[in-house]
Design a protein around this motif. Sequence first.
Motif, PDB file in Angstrom:
ATOM      1  N   THR A 127       0.845  -1.187   0.000  1.00 54.59           N
ATOM      2  CA  THR A 127       0.000   0.000   0.000  1.00 54.59           C
ATOM      3  C   THR A 127       0.880   1.236   0.000  1.00 54.59           C
ATOM      4  N   HIS A 128       0.256   2.419  -0.041  1.00 56.30           N
ATOM      5  CA  HIS A 128       0.985   3.682   0.005  1.00 56.30           C
ATOM      6  C   HIS A 128       1.794   3.764   1.294  1.00 56.30           C
ATOM      7  N   GLU A 129       2.962   4.390   1.232  1.00 60.42           N
ATOM      8  CA  GLU A 129       3.849   4.371   2.393  1.00 60.42           C
ATOM      9  C   GLU A 129       3.235   5.020   3.629  1.00 60.42           C
ATOM     10  N   LEU A 130       2.415   6.056   3.450  1.00 60.15           N
ATOM     11  CA  LEU A 130       1.765   6.678   4.600  1.00 60.15           C
ATOM     12  C   LEU A 130       0.564   5.858   5.061  1.00 60.15           C
ATOM     13  N   SER A 131      -0.157   5.278   4.122  1.00 56.30           N
ATOM     14  CA  SER A 131      -1.258   4.389   4.484  1.00 56.30           C
ATOM     15  C   SER A 131      -0.750   3.186   5.267  1.00 56.30           C
ATOM     16  N   ALA A 132       0.460   2.746   4.961  1.00 52.97           N
ATOM     17  CA  ALA A 132       1.028   1.593   5.651  1.00 52.97           C
ATOM     18  C   ALA A 132       1.161   1.854   7.142  1.00 52.97           C
ATOM     19  N   VAL A 133       1.588   3.054   7.498  1.00 54.57           N
ATOM     20  CA  VAL A 133       1.758   3.394   8.912  1.00 54.57           C
ATOM     21  C   VAL A 133       0.392   3.439   9.598  1.00 54.57           C
ATOM     22  N   ALA A 134      -0.582   4.061   8.939  1.00 53.43           N
ATOM     23  CA  ALA A 134      -1.944   4.114   9.493  1.00 53.43           C
ATOM     24  C   ALA A 134      -2.532   2.715   9.611  1.00 53.43           C
ATOM     25  N   ALA A 135      -2.272   1.862   8.623  1.00 55.37           N
ATOM     26  CA  ALA A 135      -2.800   0.499   8.657  1.00 55.37           C
ATOM     27  C   ALA A 135      -2.196  -0.296   9.805  1.00 55.37           C
ATOM     28  N   SER A 136      -0.911  -0.117  10.063  1.00 59.72           N
ATOM     29  CA  SER A 136      -0.282  -0.804  11.194  1.00 59.72           C
ATOM     30  C   SER A 136      -0.959  -0.412  12.497  1.00 59.72           C
TER      31      SER A 136
END
Length: 442
Positions: free
Chosen positions: A170-179
Amino acid sequence: MNTGDTGLPVDVPSTALFTDQYELTMLQAALRGGTAGRASVFEVFTRRLPNGRRYGVVGGTGRVLDAVENFRFDAQILGFLRAQGIVDEPTLEWLADYRFGGDIYGYPEGEVYFPGSPILRVEGSFADCVLLETVILSILNHDSAVAAAASRMAHAAGGRPLMEMGARRTHELSAVAASRAAYVGGFATTSDLAAGYRYGIPTVGTSAHAFTLLHDSERDAFTAQVDSLGGGTTLLVDTFDVTEAVRTAVEVAGPDLGAVRIDSGDLLLLAHRVRQQLDELGAHGTKIVVTSDLDEYAIASLAAAPVDAYGVGTQLVTGSGHPTCSMVYKLVARARSDEPGAPLESVAKKSMGGKLSVGGAKWAARRVDADGVAEAEVVGTGPVPDELTSRQLLVELVRGGEIVGREPLEAARDRHARALAGLPMSATQLSRGEPVLPTEYA
């Protein structure tokens, strides 16, 4: 400068452009028409859950609070708006001083929700509230989708730990939110170091197939990893031949090898074979970790397998087939004039096609049966019935523009576990069905 859930400093740029242009053009027209200052109430809700889901999970509330706090129009942003001719000078002057000054109430993060639940209520002037629509929805729709998928996967795992490893999907910023959302939903760890830094989520990771292929032999790769990371590491055993790799892994690390990971093939069959082989080699304590495009159904299918932990990527960060929750942000009440204290009146959309809204600023409570198990989501606009007073769901998040509802991420994670435990047992069934609780309007 802001801080994440760990208290560590995190650079947070302005969120003011995480919006749609029509929010600014509505503001301009309202300022010119003299209605921008009218007291207003907006609510976030969803008309339905994703097809087949029994409950939703509120994710992203903490990120919403950060976004509201950082919704500022600095000189660069104002210059962009001016250069593009998006709004006029009086509106730019108003935006230069914008700070959200209203109140926000909402379901606390980790709570479950149902169709019609007033997940978030934003109160203030029309101008105050209308600007926040897109940024609030983008956060809640994404994070709640991931949290719901994580919750379903965590239940399917039956207490076995889950590792979030979807950053590359996923998008690099979405990845942090998803975690972050996955942790709220029940995942134990993440592979994403940015999420670990910002939110204090435990991080994990050892090696990929590339590390094995780098070396002249699998034995050389295992030896290098064990020498570096110790015998408690996890060795990836499916690069070539799984049986041979397991034998080599135990020879190199000894019977106290921490774990082996299987990332391809028939995971059910391989898990049984590898467990038998590990036991025969004396590695009774060596754990088995499985990965490979897992979702809640694949995890459930492995319930009887000797698997100790799961790693999940793509299906988690995309909401396991439902990457958004279809939440909307609607005006439900507004004052009749700009006069201070002017009474509010209910308003609601009455369009065709099922896109109806229920007007009025709402409260919500969860009614329980004699055994303390939830039996209905009750939503109303009038006085709260005495028997539901102690069961109300909305909490104060922002008061007069000041954040009052921040909490550690662990609190949201613990709340979700309690909320799920309070639902009927059918809530966690993976078979398709209707929402486990009906929504009743009082």
